[in-house]
Design an enzyme around this catalytic site. Structure first.
Site, PDB file in Angstrom:
ATOM      1  N   ASP A 143      78.087  14.739  13.578  1.00  0.00           N
ATOM      2  CA  ASP A 143      77.133  14.166  12.628  1.00  0.00           C
ATOM      3  C   ASP A 143      77.761  13.741  11.300  1.00  0.00           C
ATOM      4  O   ASP A 143      77.410  12.694  10.744  1.00  0.00           O
ATOM      5  CB  ASP A 143      75.953  15.127  12.398  1.00  0.00           C
ATOM      6  CG  ASP A 143      76.393  16.565  12.135  1.00  0.00           C
ATOM      7  OD1 ASP A 143      77.612  16.809  12.010  1.00  0.00           O
ATOM      8  OD2 ASP A 143      75.509  17.443  12.059  1.00  0.00           O
ATOM      9  N   ARG A 171      49.296  20.756  12.472  1.00  0.00           N
ATOM     10  CA  ARG A 171      48.032  21.038  11.789  1.00  0.00           C
ATOM     11  C   ARG A 171      48.155  20.986  10.261  1.00  0.00           C
ATOM     12  O   ARG A 171      47.286  20.483   9.573  1.00  0.00           O
ATOM     13  CB  ARG A 171      47.543  22.426  12.214  1.00  0.00           C
ATOM     14  CG  ARG A 171      46.191  22.822  11.640  1.00  0.00           C
ATOM     15  CD  ARG A 171      45.752  24.166  12.190  1.00  0.00           C
ATOM     16  NE  ARG A 171      44.438  24.555  11.679  1.00  0.00           N
ATOM     17  CZ  ARG A 171      43.279  24.192  12.203  1.00  0.00           C
ATOM     18  NH1 ARG A 171      43.262  23.406  13.256  1.00  0.00           N
ATOM     19  NH2 ARG A 171      42.133  24.600  11.683  1.00  0.00           N
ATOM     20  N   TYR A 172      49.260  21.514   9.730  1.00  0.00           N
ATOM     21  CA  TYR A 172      49.404  21.575   8.275  1.00  0.00           C
ATOM     22  C   TYR A 172      50.340  20.493   7.732  1.00  0.00           C
ATOM     23  O   TYR A 172      50.793  20.585   6.586  1.00  0.00           O
ATOM     24  CB  TYR A 172      49.947  22.955   7.866  1.00  0.00           C
ATOM     25  CG  TYR A 172      49.131  24.112   8.370  1.00  0.00           C
ATOM     26  CD1 TYR A 172      47.757  24.165   8.171  1.00  0.00           C
ATOM     27  CD2 TYR A 172      49.725  25.175   9.058  1.00  0.00           C
ATOM     28  CE1 TYR A 172      46.990  25.226   8.637  1.00  0.00           C
ATOM     29  CE2 TYR A 172      48.971  26.252   9.521  1.00  0.00           C
ATOM     30  CZ  TYR A 172      47.608  26.272   9.311  1.00  0.00           C
ATOM     31  OH  TYR A 172      46.857  27.329   9.772  1.00  0.00           O
ATOM     32  N   SER A 199      31.520  31.562  10.974  1.00  0.00           N
ATOM     33  CA  SER A 199      31.676  32.215  12.262  1.00  0.00           C
ATOM     34  C   SER A 199      31.001  31.366  13.323  1.00  0.00           C
ATOM     35  O   SER A 199      29.982  30.722  13.063  1.00  0.00           O
ATOM     36  CB  SER A 199      31.039  33.613  12.217  1.00  0.00           C
ATOM     37  OG  SER A 199      30.829  34.105  13.526  1.00  0.00           O
ATOM     38  N   VAL A 238      30.502  33.856   5.328  1.00  0.00           N
ATOM     39  CA  VAL A 238      31.425  33.012   4.558  1.00  0.00           C
ATOM     40  C   VAL A 238      32.737  33.794   4.507  1.00  0.00           C
ATOM     41  O   VAL A 238      32.953  34.640   3.639  1.00  0.00           O
ATOM     42  CB  VAL A 238      30.898  32.744   3.137  1.00  0.00           C
ATOM     43  CG1 VAL A 238      31.828  31.770   2.414  1.00  0.00           C
ATOM     44  CG2 VAL A 238      29.478  32.212   3.173  1.00  0.00           C
ATOM     45  N   HIS A 290      44.088  55.377  -4.304  1.00  0.00           N
ATOM     46  CA  HIS A 290      43.978  56.041  -2.995  1.00  0.00           C
ATOM     47  C   HIS A 290      42.639  55.727  -2.338  1.00  0.00           C
ATOM     48  O   HIS A 290      42.127  56.505  -1.531  1.00  0.00           O
ATOM     49  CB  HIS A 290      44.159  57.557  -3.117  1.00  0.00           C
ATOM     50  CG  HIS A 290      45.377  57.960  -3.871  1.00  0.00           C
ATOM     51  ND1 HIS A 290      46.630  57.973  -3.304  1.00  0.00           N
ATOM     52  CD2 HIS A 290      45.535  58.314  -5.171  1.00  0.00           C
ATOM     53  CE1 HIS A 290      47.505  58.350  -4.225  1.00  0.00           C
ATOM     54  NE2 HIS A 290      46.871  58.547  -5.353  1.00  0.00           N
ATOM     55  N   SER A 343      84.105  18.798   6.974  1.00  0.00           N
ATOM     56  CA  SER A 343      82.668  18.498   7.064  1.00  0.00           C
ATOM     57  C   SER A 343      81.856  19.417   6.171  1.00  0.00           C
ATOM     58  O   SER A 343      80.842  19.027   5.583  1.00  0.00           O
ATOM     59  CB  SER A 343      82.195  18.649   8.513  1.00  0.00           C
ATOM     60  OG  SER A 343      82.833  17.718   9.334  1.00  0.00           O
TER      61      SER A 343
END
Length: 455
Positions: free
Chosen positions: A92, A15-16, A295, A302, A171, A123
């Protein structure tokens, strides 16, 4: 099922994915292999440049150019060839060594020194430098520029809203007023401190053999100052040399770096939550985007989705940074392999952080201050003037000023008339009385305006 943005398990690649494309060539398997090739080639060139390693003569311009192109023109096809070799070697880094030997086989000058590819290296000599180069590149070309943009945007907003008074809440209760700009300036100062610490972290590397003592190096060339040679080589890569290691560079600097980035992220979470609250209070409006839905059932909404997205991704990033910072500095005896699989996630926290920074920037770009709502809140909080009145009373030695203001204001709705009537009763100079009479919740802001402008 073919791997696409729709089928990717992680949203960082799904998605990103478009938001973190800058990191694909850096933190991917391809990025790791590319940097391994870079380190191996530069090490071979370093050996050739050393006058006491006569078995590797100084390279000709043609040979140097050939090697440089192996680095600068490294391609996805090259990485795929290395993966193909790895299917045979099941190792590797050894696959990278064989790839380079394969490439230089057609250049007689280089083929003559083929056994000096990966000379005296374990390595981890190659891996630790590759990881450091990945982090250096990821910081310089992805994370730090985005961090700077977040800080710059907040500084811009701090100055823009330096004069707008705002009711504080300590607070959760009404407290002495500030300005919107000053509250943003607080965040800017905090983030800049963390950015400074991130930039001061030494990105370290070593190339000192199997247990950090140059054992193999000295067995072949006992007269070479291998420590000095290693220092020169590591620094030539743009890294800081770590002279004391076991087989592995101990990763302490990675923990330092990730802890510093996590602190930056934590401050940003604090900002995200505060802005979320201010939007809820109506201090900020959000510019609407044509076609966007807040929504699925309440059309009027918003939602502050950008700040929520940022907070969520920063949480994931910090969880990853916390684990890597706690795990990587620990390795049984001279090494174990638990760091290997963990280091393959070196850039995942970077990815979630970058997604979050972009979301925060998007959210900040949508904010519109609502002065009417801010002023309305202040007009309903005249009790905050109890602080300056009792402080002036103390100056003129009036008995029990705190207790008198407490009796007047605590738990009661205050109006301008109640406050001013109380001030009229005070036995203080007329000038002091006039100054108190002129106070309102909107102008009782101390030097908030100047602090915001000076950030």
């Amino acid at each position: 099922m073919e791997l696409t943005a729709l089928t990717a398990i992680s949203p960082v690649d799904g998605r990103y994915g478009s938001k973190v494309s800058v990191f694909r060539s850096i933190f991917s398997e391809y990025g790791l292999i590319r940097n391994r090739v870079t380190v191996e080639i530069r090490w071979l060139q370093k050996l050739a440049a050393h006058p006491e390693i006569t078995e590797v003569p100084a390279f000709s311009a043609e040979a140097t150019s050939f090697l440089d192109k192996l680095v600068s023109e490294f391609s996805l096809e090259d990485a795929e060839r290395i993966k193909e070799i790895e299917r045979t070697t099941n190792h590797d880094v050894k696959a990278v060594e064989y790839f380079i030997k394969e490439k230089i086989a057609g250049v007689p000058e280089l083929h003559a020194v083929t056994e000096f590819v990966h000379f005296a290296c374990t390595s981890e000599d190659i891996n630790n430098l590759s990881h450091a180069l990945m982090l250096r590149e990821g910081l310089d070309h992805g994370l730090l520029p985005a961090m700077d943009r977040v800080v710059d945007k907040l500084a811009e907003l701090a100055k823009e809203h330096a004069d707008q008074p705002m009711l504080s809440r300590t607070h959760g209760q009404t407290a002495s007023p500030t300005t919107v700009g000053k509250e943003l300036a607080n965040v800017v100062y905090r983030l800049r401190r963390q950015l400074m610490q991130i930039r001061e972290v030494e990105i370290m590397g070593k190339i000192n053999g199997a247990v950090g003592n140059y054992n193999a190096h000295m067995s072949a060339y006992p007269n070479v100052d291998w420590a000095a040679n290693a220092e020169e080589f590591v620094e030539s890569l743009g890294l800081d040399w770590n002279p004391y290691t076991t087989q592995i560079e101990p990763h302490d600097y990675i923990a330092e770096l990730y802890d510093a980035i996590a602190r930056f992220n934590t401050i940003l979470i604090d900002l995200d939550r505060d802005v979320w609250g201010y939007i809820s209070l109506g201090y900020f409006k959000q510019k609407t985007v044509e076609g966007e839905v807040g929504s699925s059932t309440m059309p009027h909404k918003v939602n502050p989705i950008d700040f929520e997205n940022s907070e969520g991704n920063l949480g994931i990033a910090n969880a990853l940074f916390d684990h890597l910072a706690a795990k990587l500095p620990i390795s049984r005896w001279q090494r174990d392999l638990t760091d290997s699989t963990v280091l393959r996630n070196l850039g995942v926290g970077f990815g979630h952080s970058l997604i979050a920074y972009e979301a925060t920037l998007k959210g900040l770009g949508k904010l519109e201050i609502n002065p009417a709502r801010l002023d309305e809140d202040l007009d309903h909080a005249w009790e905050v003037l109890a602080e300056p009145i009792q402080t002036v009373m103390r100056r003129y030695n009036i008995e029990k000023p705190y207790e008198k203001l407490k009796a007047l204001t605590r738990g009661k709705a205050m109006t301008p008339e109640v406050i001013k009537n109380f001030v009229e009763t005070l036995d203080i100079p007329d000038a002091a009385k006039a100054e108190l009479m002129a106070l309102t919740p909107g102008n009782y802001i101390g030097n908030a305006r100047e602090q915001a402008r000076n950030i």
